[in-house]
Design a protein around this motif. Structure first.
Motif, PDB file in Angstrom:
ATOM      1  N   ALA A 128      24.882  17.362  -1.212  1.00 35.09           N
ATOM      2  CA  ALA A 128      23.691  17.600  -2.028  1.00 35.09           C
ATOM      3  C   ALA A 128      23.307  16.336  -2.806  1.00 35.09           C
ATOM      4  N   SER A 129      24.291  15.698  -3.431  1.00 35.59           N
ATOM      5  CA  SER A 129      24.022  14.473  -4.198  1.00 35.59           C
ATOM      6  C   SER A 129      23.614  13.337  -3.274  1.00 35.59           C
ATOM      7  N   ALA A 130      24.278  13.247  -2.112  1.00 31.54           N
ATOM      8  CA  ALA A 130      23.956  12.184  -1.152  1.00 31.54           C
ATOM      9  C   ALA A 130      22.528  12.347  -0.644  1.00 31.54           C
ATOM     10  N   ALA A 131      22.110  13.585  -0.378  1.00 29.62           N
ATOM     11  CA  ALA A 131      20.754  13.834   0.113  1.00 29.62           C
ATOM     12  C   ALA A 131      19.720  13.508  -0.960  1.00 29.62           C
ATOM     13  N   ARG A 132      20.023  13.872  -2.213  1.00 30.87           N
ATOM     14  CA  ARG A 132      19.103  13.558  -3.310  1.00 30.87           C
ATOM     15  C   ARG A 132      18.956  12.046  -3.479  1.00 30.87           C
ATOM     16  N   ARG A 133      20.093  11.342  -3.426  1.00 29.32           N
ATOM     17  CA  ARG A 133      20.079   9.886  -3.571  1.00 29.32           C
ATOM     18  C   ARG A 133      19.317   9.232  -2.419  1.00 29.32           C
ATOM     19  N   LYS A 134      19.485   9.778  -1.217  1.00 28.52           N
ATOM     20  CA  LYS A 134      18.799   9.245  -0.047  1.00 28.52           C
ATOM     21  C   LYS A 134      17.291   9.427  -0.172  1.00 28.52           C
ATOM     22  N   MET A 135      16.849  10.546  -0.707  1.00 28.37           N
ATOM     23  CA  MET A 135      15.418  10.784  -0.900  1.00 28.37           C
ATOM     24  C   MET A 135      14.842   9.781  -1.898  1.00 28.37           C
ATOM     25  N   GLU A 136      15.608   9.476  -2.937  1.00 31.15           N
ATOM     26  CA  GLU A 136      15.152   8.487  -3.921  1.00 31.15           C
ATOM     27  C   GLU A 136      15.039   7.108  -3.282  1.00 31.15           C
ATOM     28  N   GLN A 137      16.014   6.764  -2.432  1.00 27.27           N
ATOM     29  CA  GLN A 137      15.971   5.481  -1.729  1.00 27.27           C
ATOM     30  C   GLN A 137      14.773   5.422  -0.777  1.00 27.27           C
ATOM     31  N   ASN A 138      14.513   6.525  -0.088  1.00 26.54           N
ATOM     32  CA  ASN A 138      13.372   6.569   0.837  1.00 26.54           C
ATOM     33  C   ASN A 138      12.048   6.397   0.097  1.00 26.54           C
ATOM     34  N   ALA A 139      11.988   6.930  -1.132  1.00 23.13           N
ATOM     35  CA  ALA A 139      10.761   6.784  -1.919  1.00 23.13           C
ATOM     36  C   ALA A 139      10.503   5.320  -2.248  1.00 23.13           C
ATOM     37  N   LEU A 140      11.580   4.558  -2.445  1.00 21.85           N
ATOM     38  CA  LEU A 140      11.426   3.130  -2.718  1.00 21.85           C
ATOM     39  C   LEU A 140      11.109   2.354  -1.441  1.00 21.85           C
ATOM     40  N   LYS A 141      11.711   2.771  -0.327  1.00 24.65           N
ATOM     41  CA  LYS A 141      11.472   2.088   0.946  1.00 24.65           C
ATOM     42  C   LYS A 141      10.066   2.336   1.467  1.00 24.65           C
ATOM     43  N   TYR A 142       9.569   3.547   1.206  1.00 27.76           N
ATOM     44  CA  TYR A 142       8.256   3.928   1.736  1.00 27.76           C
ATOM     45  C   TYR A 142       7.319   4.322   0.583  1.00 27.76           C
ATOM     46  N   LYS A 146       1.610   2.428   0.341  1.00 25.18           N
ATOM     47  CA  LYS A 146       1.714   1.571   1.527  1.00 25.18           C
ATOM     48  C   LYS A 146       1.975   2.373   2.803  1.00 25.18           C
ATOM     49  N   ALA A 147       2.720   3.464   2.683  1.00 28.02           N
ATOM     50  CA  ALA A 147       3.139   4.221   3.875  1.00 28.02           C
ATOM     51  C   ALA A 147       2.209   5.380   4.229  1.00 28.02           C
ATOM     52  N   LYS A 148       1.250   5.695   3.379  1.00 26.31           N
ATOM     53  CA  LYS A 148       0.393   6.854   3.615  1.00 26.31           C
ATOM     54  C   LYS A 148      -0.359   6.724   4.933  1.00 26.31           C
ATOM     55  N   GLY A 149      -0.180   7.700   5.805  1.00 28.25           N
ATOM     56  CA  GLY A 149      -0.873   7.719   7.086  1.00 28.25           C
ATOM     57  C   GLY A 149      -0.330   6.736   8.101  1.00 28.25           C
ATOM     58  N   ARG A 150       0.828   6.123   7.827  1.00 23.71           N
ATOM     59  CA  ARG A 150       1.397   5.139   8.742  1.00 23.71           C
ATOM     60  C   ARG A 150       2.815   5.568   9.134  1.00 23.71           C
ATOM     61  N   SER A 151       3.247   5.148  10.325  1.00 23.98           N
ATOM     62  CA  SER A 151       4.576   5.517  10.813  1.00 23.98           C
ATOM     63  C   SER A 151       5.485   4.299  10.967  1.00 23.98           C
ATOM     64  N   TYR A 157       6.973  -3.184   5.837  1.00 26.54           N
ATOM     65  CA  TYR A 157       6.427  -3.438   4.510  1.00 26.54           C
ATOM     66  C   TYR A 157       7.143  -4.619   3.856  1.00 26.54           C
ATOM     67  N   GLU A 158       8.476  -4.711   4.088  1.00 28.14           N
ATOM     68  CA  GLU A 158       9.247  -5.815   3.524  1.00 28.14           C
ATOM     69  C   GLU A 158       8.811  -7.144   4.129  1.00 28.14           C
ATOM     70  N   GLU A 159       8.602  -7.156   5.451  1.00 32.91           N
ATOM     71  CA  GLU A 159       8.175  -8.384   6.121  1.00 32.91           C
ATOM     72  C   GLU A 159       6.801  -8.821   5.635  1.00 32.91           C
ATOM     73  N   LYS A 160       5.915  -7.843   5.399  1.00 41.37           N
ATOM     74  CA  LYS A 160       4.571  -8.173   4.924  1.00 41.37           C
ATOM     75  C   LYS A 160       4.633  -8.768   3.531  1.00 41.37           C
ATOM     76  N   ALA A 161       5.493  -8.176   2.665  1.00 42.39           N
ATOM     77  CA  ALA A 161       5.634  -8.694   1.306  1.00 42.39           C
ATOM     78  C   ALA A 161       6.249 -10.085   1.320  1.00 42.39           C
ATOM     79  N   ALA A 162       7.265 -10.279   2.209  1.00 44.39           N
ATOM     80  CA  ALA A 162       7.908 -11.589   2.321  1.00 44.39           C
ATOM     81  C   ALA A 162       6.916 -12.633   2.818  1.00 44.39           C
ATOM     82  N   SER A 163       6.031 -12.220   3.731  1.00 41.40           N
ATOM     83  CA  SER A 163       5.027 -13.136   4.254  1.00 41.40           C
ATOM     84  C   SER A 163       4.071 -13.577   3.151  1.00 41.40           C
ATOM     85  N   LYS A 164       3.686 -12.624   2.285  1.00 40.69           N
ATOM     86  CA  LYS A 164       2.798 -12.957   1.175  1.00 40.69           C
ATOM     87  C   LYS A 164       3.481 -13.919   0.215  1.00 40.69           C
ATOM     88  N   GLU A 165       4.770 -13.645  -0.085  1.00 38.08           N
ATOM     89  CA  GLU A 165       5.512 -14.524  -0.984  1.00 38.08           C
ATOM     90  C   GLU A 165       5.651 -15.908  -0.383  1.00 38.08           C
TER      91      GLU A 165
END
Length: 219
Positions: A128-142, A146-151, A157-165
């Protein structure tokens, strides 16, 4: 005339079958309980405790090693996949399934869940705790913006941000380089100007000394 009559009969039979099938699906959908989410009051801890007691009462813990439970879980996933095999794409809510198929689907999903909970328990993982923590991580990853309507995978997203930097850093370095170049050009210009002035003074001093010496010798 007979051939035309047979064609009309076959056409009527085809239309009748389609309407009967559509009516059957509609009646089946009406007879189903409206889905309102999962039953309240049943937690992962409840399932873990029930599965543990079930195994202990039958002395099955000796067989329930993490590896064996994992393989059993994979087998149940295979049985779940068989339900969808050869059916093509299935709509959300599986309206294409008969009531019998829906019951079977629920049973196989339950087997997968029970084995998953059992595997977590045998590995001593708080699922239960692992699943909750994973959902929080997914919220940060996606991020939703940025992720709305995209698969795309989160790495996109990380590569795009790195490219901008990288572009920003390159522009900054370029700006600093241009500034240094301009500074050097100004410095060189000043140096050239100073050298020109210095050379003039040296020449003037040399002429003055020559004149003095000439006058002294002449007199």
């Amino acid at each position: 005339i007979l051939a035309g009559f047979l064609r009309a009969l076959r056409r009527f039979r085809s239309i009748f079958k389609k309407r009967a099938k559509s009516l059957s699906m509609t009646n089946s959908a009406k007879s189903r309980v409206i889905y309102k989410g999962f039953t309240q009051g049943v937690s992962l801890e409840d399932l873990r405790e029930e599965a543990r007691n079930f195994a202990e009462e039958r002395d099955w813990n000796q067989f329930h090693t993490p590896r064996n439970v994992l393989l059993a879980l994979v087998g149940e996933v295979g049985e779940l996949a068989e339900i969808f095999q050869w059916k093509g794409e299935v709509s959300p809510g599986v309206p294409e399934f008969s009531e019998k198929e829906r019951v079977h689907l629920g049973e196989e999903l339950s087997d997968v869940l029970i084995y998953l909970v059992r595997l977590a328990d045998r590995c001593q993982i708080d699922l239960a705790s692992a699943a909750r923590r994973k959902m929080e991580q997914n919220a940060l990853k996606y991020p939703a913006d940025k992720a709305k309507g995209r698969s795309d995978k989160y790495t996109a997203y990380e590569e795009k941000a790195a490219s901008k930097e990288s572009k920003s850093g390159t522009g900054k370095v370029k700006s600093e380089t241009e500034g240094l170049t301009k500074g050097n050009q100004v410095s060189n210009k000043n140096s050239t100007s100073w050298m020109s002035s210095g050379s003039f003074l040296v020449i003037f001093a040399a002429i003055a000394v020559y004149v003095v010496i000439y006058l002294a010798v002449g007199h």
